[in-house]
Design an enzyme around this catalytic site. Structure first.
Site, PDB file in Angstrom:
ATOM      1  N   ARG A 210       8.187  40.935  56.431  1.00 48.10           N
ATOM      2  CA  ARG A 210       9.193  40.028  56.710  1.00 48.10           C
ATOM      3  C   ARG A 210       9.305  38.716  56.122  1.00 48.10           C
ATOM      4  NH1 ARG A 210       9.683  40.874  62.748  1.00 48.10           N
ATOM      5  NH2 ARG A 210      11.309  39.479  62.525  1.00 48.10           N
TER       6      ARG A 210
ATOM      7  N   ASP B  53       8.475  30.442  64.180  1.00 52.17           N
ATOM      8  CA  ASP B  53       8.223  31.194  63.178  1.00 52.17           C
ATOM      9  C   ASP B  53       7.723  30.544  61.887  1.00 52.17           C
ATOM     10  OD1 ASP B  53       9.711  33.049  65.189  1.00 52.17           O
ATOM     11  OD2 ASP B  53       8.657  34.601  63.872  1.00 52.17           O
TER      12      ASP B  53
ATOM     13  N   GLN C 240      12.825  41.174  73.464  1.00 57.07           N
ATOM     14  CA  GLN C 240      11.297  41.080  73.346  1.00 57.07           C
ATOM     15  C   GLN C 240      11.086  40.277  74.799  1.00 57.07           C
ATOM     16  OE1 GLN C 240      13.182  40.238  70.973  1.00 57.07           O
ATOM     17  NE2 GLN C 240      12.278  40.168  69.055  1.00 57.07           N
TER      18      GLN C 240
ATOM     19  N   ARG D 181       5.162  42.097  66.286  1.00 58.39           N
ATOM     20  CA  ARG D 181       5.875  40.825  66.112  1.00 58.39           C
ATOM     21  C   ARG D 181       5.350  39.987  66.622  1.00 58.39           C
ATOM     22  NH1 ARG D 181       5.831  40.157  70.470  1.00 58.39           N
ATOM     23  NH2 ARG D 181       7.434  38.525  70.073  1.00 58.39           N
ATOM     24  N   GLY D 182       6.009  38.819  66.392  1.00 57.56           N
ATOM     25  CA  GLY D 182       5.143  37.483  66.561  1.00 57.56           C
ATOM     26  C   GLY D 182       4.649  36.710  65.394  1.00 57.56           C
TER      27      GLY D 182
ATOM     28  N   ASN E 204      12.799  29.817  65.066  1.00 59.21           N
ATOM     29  CA  ASN E 204      12.423  30.601  66.002  1.00 59.21           C
ATOM     30  C   ASN E 204      13.602  31.784  66.267  1.00 59.21           C
ATOM     31  OD1 ASN E 204      10.260  31.494  67.888  1.00 59.21           O
ATOM     32  ND2 ASN E 204      11.724  30.626  69.422  1.00 59.21           N
TER      33      ASN E 204
END
Lengths: 330, 330
Positions: A82, A228, A187, A45-46, A238
């Site tokens: 995503r 994001d 996270q 992720r990220g 984000n």
């Protein structure tokens, strides 16, 4: 520094971020479908890390079947994994446009591999530049609040927001980084704390509601987060929980910084209203590490991201430098 | 409606709020020390409920030993159980001042029992008045965000902030209450959601960082919270995570309401800076229901409360009515 994404020529190895810091397990992806599943299930992720992962997913697709139809299908599977992170689409666009017409290529998979490796290295170089620009801008920053994970696990290495914090640490200016635990997926508690500990950064874990108290008591002098997707007007999506930090920072008149590579900027997304916000499964909220925290059948709302209005963002730091409002990304 | 505090003449029965909604267990207190332990360990929590519990704890003390020395010791033990909630001290002051000189009383324990039962009933009546005043003020409120638990579990019944929300529901004006899970202790996820479900209020669970997103998308039109201590100038201490909601509400220009009985107001506490903020054990943050959520030995900060600046509070609603800034409580 930990490697979240490792390319092995015929497969991709991903550090399984769902079980960190309790287990260090790696997942192998051997197809675009397996890569898309790993993105959807948050093995990786990220936003920048998702982009790099998708670039390798396309190499795996071409290794299996180099026909244009199969390649197009792989692009769609990866793009659907995503919806919010624009880097995913940037990585796919980068590979497809550089490859051009597949029929013209002798070895499409080898070409895609060169493109993916360069994309990966390029992201790392961008991170380092973001860190230098951000630390240069934040002359007074000593104690920083951050949200989610934006470090080496979320990128090709180094990090975006955490890259700036790492740079402050390298320059011996960082007294403390406060890491929001970042519910629901934790996270911050699981990844940011662990990364900082691995690399010797002074880190303290707080819950997501503590930012206001830290500011009330002058315990942090800036907030640094990743993104994001950044719209043309500077509105920035984000991880959920971000925009309230910006509202608190505005009340306290302390800098609120968004750090992201230019690949996160989506000029065709005009404002934050045009950013699709992924809603994720409800058991991420109703359960923590598999254990229920609420009554059965509780109604839950679980948006994965929120949008910080551009006017609340003191600066957007990219590899190209430091931008200030009003933002106009074209 | 659920009863959190039940007096049985020779002992106090407390619904164990630490294990709700997974277990419905009751703890019996037969001394001031057991009562203080129950408060400290959060068997019972919520500022008004703590006050009522302490009043009964003093009855138990006098039943065991009616000498002034023993009674004074019991007052100290109870006063030391939680430092922030002013209602605790109000309840102790109320009993001691009404009792007067113990040596003059034929049956101090029986006198204290009358005082405690009246204090308990009085808190319930105040809750109902708060609900009516608040619902009257919030003409436009349909969808409400709340934090922590301020309902029948946190009070003598009905609730403060949740009392207003109950009143809106009774008047068929409530479309939805969004309940913050309220990390670290999860009073929202465990208690508020359960209470609302028991009584048929439409409730949706969110994480503490989602308030900004709800406001960005016009999904809530006011925030209503309780308080653990209100200073003379209106600064209000409440569960950690509250003040950031007020900063977000200010940015969005929606009402931010504090609901509390006048016993929560501490005129001798001049401003928020004079309110002691309890720091609680670190494993409340590093663990959720006994399971770790972060690496071992992670540094943690765990303030139990934060202070919302008076200027951010649209109205403070007490049983006496609706107050607006600038607040001056004498």
């Amino acid at each position: 520094m930990v490697e979240a994404i490792t390319w092995h020529g015929d497969h991709l190895e991903l550090l399984d971020q769902r079980v960190l810091p309790f287990e260090t397990t790696y997942i192998q992806c051997r197809s675009a479908q397996e890569t898309a599943d790993a993105i959807r299930n948050m093995v990786v992720r990220g936003a920048p890390a998702i982009g790099v992962t998708a670039a390798y997913g396309l190499v795996l697709a071409l290794q299996q079947d180099p026909t244009p139809a199969a390649f197009e299908a792989a692009c769609k599977v990866l793009a659907a994994s995503r919806p919010t992170a624009i880097n995913l689409f940037d990585a796919i666009d980068n590979t497809t446009s550089r490859l051009g017409n597949l029929a013209d290529l002798q070895d499409p998979a080898a070409e895609a591999e060169h493109i993916a490796v360069a994309y990966h290295q390029d992201d790392l170089a961008k991170n380092k530049a973001i860190g230098r620009h951000g630390a240069g801008f934040l002359a007074g920053a000593r104690s920083v609040l951050t949200h989610c994970n934006t470090g080496s696990l979320a990128t090709s290495g180094w990090g975006t927001a955490l890259g700036i914090i790492r740079q402050l640490h390298e320059e011996q200016r960082l007294t403390r980084v406060y890491a929001d635990e970042t519910r629901p997926f934790l996270q911050g508690a699981r990844l940011t704390v662990w990364e900082c500990q691995q690399d010797g950064l002074p880190v303290t874990l707080v819950t997501d509601g503590m930012g206001g108290h830290l500011m009330n008591n002058s315990m942090v002098d800036c907030v640094i987060v990743g993104a994001d997707r950044i719209a043309a007007n500077g509105d920035a999506a984000n991880k959920i929980g971000t925009c309230m930090l910006a509202m608190a920072a505005r009340y306290h008149n302390i800098p609120f910084i968004v750090a992201a590579p230019t690949t996160t900027i989506a000029p065709k997304t005009l404002t934050g209203k045009d950013i699709p916000i992924e809603e994720r499964p409800h058991d991420e909220v109703s359960h923590v590490r598999g254990n229920p925290i609420t009554a059965p059948d509780t109604a839950v709302f679980n948006p994965a991201f929120d949008v910080t209005p551009a006017e609340l963002i003191t600066a957007i730091v990219t590899e190209d430098g430091v931008f200030h409002p009003p933002y106009r990304f074209n």
